[in-house]
Scaffold this motif. Sequence first.
Motif, PDB file in Angstrom:
ATOM      1  N   ASP A   1      -9.176  -3.962  -3.774  1.00  0.00           N
ATOM      2  CA  ASP A   1      -9.590  -3.239  -4.969  1.00  0.00           C
ATOM      3  C   ASP A   1      -8.400  -2.514  -5.607  1.00  0.00           C
ATOM      4  OD1 ASP A   1     -12.258  -2.741  -6.287  1.00  0.00           O
ATOM      5  OD2 ASP A   1     -11.489  -0.679  -6.215  1.00  0.00           O
ATOM      6  N   ARG A   2      -7.555  -1.911  -4.794  1.00  0.00           N
ATOM      7  CA  ARG A   2      -6.423  -1.124  -5.293  1.00  0.00           C
ATOM      8  C   ARG A   2      -5.471  -1.976  -6.124  1.00  0.00           C
ATOM      9  NH1 ARG A   2      -2.773   1.663  -0.848  1.00  0.00           N
ATOM     10  NH2 ARG A   2      -4.800   2.607  -0.371  1.00  0.00           N
TER      11      ARG A   2
ATOM     12  N   ASN B   1     -13.677  -2.430  -8.420  1.00  0.00           N
ATOM     13  CA  ASN B   1     -14.782  -1.510  -8.128  1.00  0.00           C
ATOM     14  C   ASN B   1     -15.657  -2.054  -6.999  1.00  0.00           C
ATOM     15  OD1 ASN B   1     -13.987   0.322 -10.167  1.00  0.00           O
ATOM     16  ND2 ASN B   1     -15.018  -0.942 -11.718  1.00  0.00           N
ATOM     17  N   PHE B   2     -15.002  -2.680  -6.030  1.00  0.00           N
ATOM     18  CA  PHE B   2     -15.648  -3.223  -4.836  1.00  0.00           C
ATOM     19  C   PHE B   2     -16.701  -4.284  -5.176  1.00  0.00           C
ATOM     20  CE2 PHE B   2     -13.952   0.912  -3.719  1.00  0.00           C
ATOM     21  CZ  PHE B   2     -13.210   0.601  -2.600  1.00  0.00           C
TER      22      PHE B   2
ATOM     23  N   GLU C   1      -8.249  -5.195   4.242  1.00  0.00           N
ATOM     24  CA  GLU C   1      -9.180  -4.135   3.874  1.00  0.00           C
ATOM     25  C   GLU C   1      -9.627  -4.257   2.421  1.00  0.00           C
ATOM     26  OE1 GLU C   1      -7.933  -0.210   4.853  1.00  0.00           O
ATOM     27  OE2 GLU C   1      -7.088  -0.792   6.791  1.00  0.00           O
TER      28      GLU C   1
ATOM     29  N   GLU D   1     -10.329  -1.978   0.475  1.00  0.00           N
ATOM     30  CA  GLU D   1      -9.633  -0.982  -0.341  1.00  0.00           C
ATOM     31  C   GLU D   1      -8.356  -1.555  -0.942  1.00  0.00           C
ATOM     32  OE1 GLU D   1      -7.391   3.358   0.090  1.00  0.00           O
ATOM     33  OE2 GLU D   1      -8.542   2.534   1.783  1.00  0.00           O
ATOM     34  N   TYR D   2      -7.625  -2.356  -0.148  1.00  0.00           N
ATOM     35  CA  TYR D   2      -6.398  -2.977  -0.645  1.00  0.00           C
ATOM     36  C   TYR D   2      -6.717  -3.970  -1.765  1.00  0.00           C
ATOM     37  CZ  TYR D   2      -3.819  -1.120   3.406  1.00  0.00           C
ATOM     38  OH  TYR D   2      -3.223  -0.300   4.332  1.00  0.00           O
TER      39      TYR D   2
ATOM     40  N   SER E   1       0.821  -1.210   0.000  1.00  0.00           N
ATOM     41  CA  SER E   1       0.000   0.000   0.000  1.00  0.00           C
ATOM     42  C   SER E   1       0.860   1.268   0.000  1.00  0.00           C
ATOM     43  CB  SER E   1      -0.951   0.010   1.199  1.00  0.00           C
ATOM     44  OG  SER E   1      -0.224   0.145   2.406  1.00  0.00           O
TER      45      SER E   1
END
Length: 604
Positions: free
Chosen positions: A498-499, A597-598, A493, A495-496, A469
């Motif tokens: 997805d990123r 995109n989650f 997470e 977010e990770y 990250s």
Amino acid sequence: MGMTNFKFFLFTAAAIFSSVFAHAQNYPQRMHNGKMCYVYTVEPGNTLFGIARQFSADVNAMRSANPEASAGLTIGQEILVPLDSIDKRSAKNKDVKLKGQYIMHTVQRKETMFSIAKAYNVSLNELMESNPDAASSLSTGTVLKIPVYKSKDADPINLEPARNDTFVVHQVQSGETIFSISKAYQVSQDSLKLLNKGLPEGLKTGQWLVIPKYNESFKAAHQSKVPVGPAYPSGRSETYRIALMMPFELYNRDSISKHIELGKNLPLLTEISLEFHRGVQVAIDSLQKLGFNAEVYVYDVGEDAVDARQVTKRPEMKNMHFIFGPLHKASLAVVSETAKQNHTYIVSPNTFTNEIFESNPYLFKAVPTKETMMRYLATYVASTHQRHNVLMVSSERSADAPYRNIFKQFYNDALKLSPNTFSDSLKIAVRRSFDGANIQANLRRDVLNVLVVPSNELAFVSDFMTRLSRLRADGYEVQLYGLDQWVGYDNIEAEYKDRFKLRLVVPSFTDYNDAVAIDFLLKYRSKFDIEPNKMNYGFMGYDLMMFFGLAVLQNGLDFTKELDKLQFDGTNNRYRFGHNKGMDFENKAVSIIEYSNFEVKRVN
């Protein structure tokens, strides 16, 4: 209801699917000499008297309907219970089932130890000795062991325990030991313990033991034989006989009943078994419309290999076409051998990597092995990322070594057909390679960096993703690949995921926007008024039954000759069966899923 050609034979697990446990109406029926009868299959330790008491039937009427029983019962023998011999009032007012030589009696309102002892004509002392915990406190719903073999009003012949050609049943006498019994029957103490669930509490006077009888016929029937080639059945069958062997754990039946009434979660294995069974039912409903007819036999088979062996000795097993289960390795080994001898297809919902199954040409492993998944992942990464910077990140843990070795071997093999722009062999990095100045030696800013992490160690995975990250501000574009267990790592997470456009290799995946999955869910909800749980066994039961049902509808029981043409995309699983190193079959279909995109979607 459109179910005229679909029959369920509910044996050990019948109690689960009825509002009343182990009552007579759960047994199959047969006409005999102009009378309708229930059919009961004899288990070790059963007595004719005990069977009669379970059904609230007249024992003399049962002897008339089963004249061969006068010579003693045989394990696996079918006993006919005439319906007109049953005392319906008594049957309605009691809840009992047989367990070996005992009747398991569920205490009703106002019953006492004295009244129960009187009802079964056993002494109060004998009843209390068999149920020491209940002697001081008795409540409605308590399950008591009734030693009916000590009943004072029974003809001795009706108290003779069941036996068979390969086993004898011995009642422990005062002063006997495991050593003395093993010596008397000339069997090893280990064999004696194995066939009697280990005897963890030693021997008790009055206890019944199963003793192996190693006579010549037994040896001949059980010698290992390696077939020259698989003798697959040919032609179509009008009705297919299917056995479900799942760990329903019926010894928890009282708690199961209470959990259902209160809407609480069931024990895990019970829930899995119910889910699988429901999925099979939904599939058969659909297959019937295509002309598929089935008789389904349901058995409670857990990890106890001795219990599994007793199920395989039931007479109907010789004519079974398919067996789904068991879920435990020890039980599967026992059932697999019987299926091989009987030319019965056996489908394992789990995959066990063990050579003892490889010689069975009737065994289908529904879940791809870890080796198959890693091999597919290696080939997929090589072909998909030829123009990208590919690295394998090593956890340096010995437990992950098999994953690393398999991926490395098959990735390098795949490079021969899909060469990589930046390297002619797999590059390997370790976690510390992504700290400080080491980053530039491994990652590139001009192309996508594809990092494959063949590890299921949560701590390592979580720490590594945290390190990654920090690279975002440095201009590195990263795509991460991981293993199937990451799906359950909730502490990583979203977010990770997805990123890094996280991709995982998984044995199965449900797309809830898919028309097939939506259709199944609608049928499941309509039939059972509940949702399938997140364990996916309901989906698996449906998909497996659909695959094999369609296979025999199209090709009959010799469908394996066309197996390379039989492909099925179900609600949760895709099936592409092929041979393993041995003679067994394994599902080779693997899914690659991506977090983007989650949302989660299949990309292969």
